[in-house]
Enzyme design. Sequence first.
Site, PDB file in Angstrom:
ATOM      1  N   GLU A 289       0.824  -1.202   0.000  1.00 51.91           N
ATOM      2  CA  GLU A 289       0.000   0.000   0.000  1.00 51.91           C
ATOM      3  C   GLU A 289       0.865   1.262   0.000  1.00 51.91           C
ATOM      4  O   GLU A 289       0.448   2.307  -0.474  1.00 51.91           O
ATOM      5  CB  GLU A 289      -0.927  -0.004   1.228  1.00 51.91           C
ATOM      6  CG  GLU A 289      -2.347   0.375   0.881  1.00 51.91           C
ATOM      7  CD  GLU A 289      -3.346   0.068   1.988  1.00 51.91           C
ATOM      8  OE1 GLU A 289      -4.308  -0.644   1.719  1.00 51.91           O
ATOM      9  OE2 GLU A 289      -3.151   0.548   3.115  1.00 51.91           O
ATOM     10  N   HIS A 310       7.398 -26.696  -1.330  1.00 52.26           N
ATOM     11  CA  HIS A 310       6.746 -27.781  -2.065  1.00 52.26           C
ATOM     12  C   HIS A 310       5.590 -27.260  -2.918  1.00 52.26           C
ATOM     13  O   HIS A 310       4.763 -28.046  -3.387  1.00 52.26           O
ATOM     14  CB  HIS A 310       6.279 -28.854  -1.076  1.00 52.26           C
ATOM     15  CG  HIS A 310       7.439 -29.457  -0.332  1.00 52.26           C
ATOM     16  ND1 HIS A 310       8.009 -30.657  -0.668  1.00 52.26           N
ATOM     17  CD2 HIS A 310       8.173 -28.966   0.704  1.00 52.26           C
ATOM     18  CE1 HIS A 310       9.021 -30.902   0.136  1.00 52.26           C
ATOM     19  NE2 HIS A 310       9.146 -29.889   0.980  1.00 52.26           N
ATOM     20  N   LYS A 424     -14.267   0.422  -4.002  1.00 48.65           N
ATOM     21  CA  LYS A 424     -15.331   0.806  -3.060  1.00 48.65           C
ATOM     22  C   LYS A 424     -16.436   1.561  -3.786  1.00 48.65           C
ATOM     23  O   LYS A 424     -17.622   1.304  -3.582  1.00 48.65           O
ATOM     24  CB  LYS A 424     -14.772   1.717  -1.958  1.00 48.65           C
ATOM     25  CG  LYS A 424     -13.880   1.028  -0.972  1.00 48.65           C
ATOM     26  CD  LYS A 424     -13.520   2.000   0.147  1.00 48.65           C
ATOM     27  CE  LYS A 424     -12.346   1.499   0.941  1.00 48.65           C
ATOM     28  NZ  LYS A 424     -11.785   2.504   1.823  1.00 48.65           N
TER      29      LYS A 424
HETATM   30  O1  PA5 Z   1      -3.517   1.167   5.821  1.00 40.80           O
HETATM   31  C1  PA5 Z   1      -4.606   1.661   5.614  1.00 40.80           C
HETATM   32  O2  PA5 Z   1      -4.793   2.887   5.696  1.00 40.80           O
HETATM   33  C2  PA5 Z   1      -5.796   0.806   5.271  1.00 40.80           C
HETATM   34  O3  PA5 Z   1      -5.441  -0.517   5.103  1.00 40.80           O
HETATM   35  C3  PA5 Z   1      -6.832   0.901   6.373  1.00 40.80           C
HETATM   36  O4  PA5 Z   1      -6.266   0.474   7.575  1.00 40.80           O
HETATM   37  C4  PA5 Z   1      -8.070   0.044   6.045  1.00 40.80           C
HETATM   38  O5  PA5 Z   1      -8.593   0.427   4.809  1.00 40.80           O
HETATM   39  C5  PA5 Z   1      -9.123   0.205   7.125  1.00 40.80           C
HETATM   40  O6  PA5 Z   1      -9.480   1.532   7.264  1.00 40.80           O
HETATM   41  P1  PA5 Z   1     -10.255   2.035   8.534  1.00 40.80           P
HETATM   42  O7  PA5 Z   1      -9.393   1.859   9.710  1.00 40.80           O
HETATM   43  O8  PA5 Z   1     -10.536   3.483   8.230  1.00 40.80           O
HETATM   44  O9  PA5 Z   1     -11.515   1.221   8.631  1.00 40.80           O
END
Ligand code: PA5
Length: 449
Positions: A289, A310, A424
Amino acid sequence: MLKLDLSHVIKFLPESELNSYNSAAVEANKTLENGTGKGSDFRGWLNLPKDISANEIAEIKQCADDLSGCSDIIIVIGIGGSYLGARAVIDALSDNFNSLKNRSERGAPLILFAGNNISEDYHAELVNLLDKFDYSVIVISKSGTTTEPALGFRLLKLHIEAKYGKKDAKKRIAAVTDKQKGALKNLADSEGYKTFVIPDDIGGRYSVLTPVGLLPIAAAGFNIENLLAGAKNMMQICFDKTNIHDNPANLYAAARNALYKNGKAIEILASFTPNLSYFIEWWKQLFGESEGKDEKGIFPAGVNFTTDLHSMGQWMQEGTRNIFETVIKVNSNKFTLKVPNDKDNLDELNYLSNKRLGEINKMAELGTMLAHVEGGVPNISVTIEKIDEFNLGELIYFFEKACGISGYLLGVNPFNQPGVEAYKKNMFALLNKPGFEKLKAEIENKLNK
Ligand code: PA5
């Protein structure tokens, strides 16, 4: 202390190039620490191990004790950065067969996770299970609006209130969310849940050392002070050093970017213990990310050895040569288990008699490294002494710091994630969420073509 070994990378890289990345990493580290780079508003995690107050730690521990005291099971609801760090640490420290033990054998509640998928069967099975056990809920969402955890919590809120009555249910729920905005914050305030804050300047994937990770980890019975102490130690080690060789986060960030420039587009994180499989998942999110944007970024993959030797072993040994491997090595085990001698030796294993399984695993680790390097896969190793809270704290901070530096070396903002919005929006439109009517029409048009 954590040790980084790049000796099996160097032969794959022109020395001048590695040196120039090394110098650039020193600068990138300064950019990160001075807050002069992209996304600099999200660097709260940098000093967190020393900034977190004794009061906050005490409050987290008190809440963890309150929830644990009345529960066989604690359900942690969250997705992405709002659950992976907790799961990584809890799985690493837990007995592999915890779920088959009872509450008193474990000495702490069993931690289960929900709201990280939308599987009907998963959540139906969970609700059925919870009919039979005493439980509490920790619901975590920074934005407070993420669909998966919101759905998970709606289901469990109904269940826990029906089971214990609304008044007692409240005592079994803690929320971790933004200090002032979001649906979860509003809900928690109006219901009067115990609430912890995710600081504004810390994004989800860097939040394991905030209440996001600390509350579930403490509720699972682990020592969060030692976890923070390990992170603090690594923070001091990785603090701005002009000599690159004194800063493992700089070295790792430089090596992986130099490898990427030389055609190694995939990094595979491996470990030889199943306890670290969720640590690998946490790492995948952290780097994936943070770096996968602007049509750039190393693809972070993970394997659990020797199991995956494996399945993925063939590909890694002889497939497309666009990978490098980073191995988390652990020097010592909790237990001693030796191979028994067998006088009949029908399985022909007596050559291993009296050897510890850990010793055999170490030879598998060494043999794999030699084979992969020989097969053209550069190998980085990160060694920790043992799997405990302190060492995990070091490892977490090391990877977080390296990730920030590495993102700047790559030229991206390591602290945003604009790409996760695309699915989303489509999902909301397809589910007729108010405000998404135009997108719904566009999607229908595309699907009907
Ligand atoms: O690293 C990030 O920002 C994302 O993976 C969020 O943690 C994830 O989308 C969950 O978001 P939230 O904590 O707002 O529900």
